[in-house]
Design an enzyme around this catalytic site. Sequence first.
Site, mmCIF file in Angstrom:
data_model
loop_
_atom_site.group_PDB
_atom_site.id
_atom_site.type_symbol
_atom_site.label_atom_id
_atom_site.label_comp_id
_atom_site.label_asym_id
_atom_site.label_seq_id
_atom_site.Cartn_x
_atom_site.Cartn_y
_atom_site.Cartn_z
ATOM 1 C CG HIS A 97 16.202 -17.877 -53.355
ATOM 2 N ND1 HIS A 97 15.218 -17.160 -53.987
ATOM 3 C CD2 HIS A 97 17.189 -16.996 -53.112
ATOM 4 C CE1 HIS A 97 15.614 -15.918 -54.156
ATOM 5 N NE2 HIS A 97 16.800 -15.787 -53.617
ATOM 6 C CD GLU A 170 18.494 -14.501 -49.663
ATOM 7 O OE1 GLU A 170 17.727 -15.222 -50.320
ATOM 8 O OE2 GLU A 170 19.584 -14.128 -50.098
HETATM 9 O O1 LIG Z 1 18.075 -13.412 -54.034
HETATM 10 C C1 LIG Z 1 19.048 -12.922 -53.485
HETATM 11 C C2 LIG Z 1 19.298 -11.454 -53.525
HETATM 12 O O2 LIG Z 1 19.074 -10.949 -54.840
HETATM 13 P P1 LIG Z 1 19.290 -9.371 -55.075
HETATM 14 O O3 LIG Z 1 19.278 -9.230 -56.567
HETATM 15 O O4 LIG Z 1 20.625 -8.991 -54.470
HETATM 16 O O5 LIG Z 1 18.141 -8.655 -54.389
HETATM 17 C C3 LIG Z 1 20.068 -13.780 -52.792
HETATM 18 O O6 LIG Z 1 19.527 -15.045 -52.565
HETATM 19 C C4 LIG Z 1 21.316 -13.895 -53.657
HETATM 20 O O7 LIG Z 1 20.950 -14.465 -54.877
#
Ligand SMILES: O=C(COP(=O)(O)O)[C@@H](O)CO
Length: 255
Positions: A97, A170
């Site tokens: 992450h 992401e």
């Molecule tokens: O970090 C994530 C998204 O977070 P949001 O608060 O939806 O922007 C993803 O990895 C889920 O934890």
Amino acid sequence: MPKRPWVGTSWKMNKTLAEADAFCAALKASPLAAGEKAQLFVIPPFTALSRVAESLSGSGVVVGAQNAHWEDAGAWTGEISPLQVKDAGGRLVEIGHSERRTHFGETDATVALRTAAAVRNGLVALVCIGDTAEEFAGGHTAAALKRQTEAALSKVDWTLPGATVILAYEPVWSIGEGGTPAEPGFADERHAEIKALTESLLGRSLPVLYGGSVNPGNAVDLATRPHIDGLFIGRSAWQPEGYLGIVADVVAALG
Ligand SMILES: O=C(COP(=O)(O)O)[C@@H](O)CO
């Protein structure tokens, strides 16, 4: 055949055991948990992992950990191993992450090691990749995603039966308070690129979920895009009503 998306949430550093219990109770009360039209997954903090896994056992919801080491045991203070995740009832490990990469020294090299170890232990490896705001602004998004994807997959033993890796695109600039969700068409294009890369590397494309400020206003548009295989949600899913509301909207839209 309509796609069956993975739609899940990480609680990050949130929820006490009592709050975790309440979330699981609400989830188990919903017919959506059985997973007929979507694969639900929940990633609690380590402190609640075994509790949530036990509570959701048999529900159809996959429970995971927010990280796991590349060794099965050893003198690694503060870490937990994939073996321990599995022992606690976890079936999935989130790896790489951006918050781990930014604040805790996670690198492409350690992501590769952690991904291989998760697969070696029979866990689903959910690997997060994403371009920073600087990479996006500089037109380096594609290069960043290629680098991260190639690294993440580089040490996996694909001969292992059931080896499962899911990617989560992401954009770092989309995550959390103040994040700007990716425009669904832009996200779908990036997913198509990532899936084409995995096809060239592995001979098959891997599922790619989208994460980064998913909310009730954009979830359906994102989830119905052809190259987006599911959603990975933070804030909008930290309450069960919000999570189940998005799942319900997505499965209704997908038919
Ligand atoms: O970090 C994530 C998204 O977070 P949001 O608060 O939806 O922007 C993803 O990895 C889920 O934890």
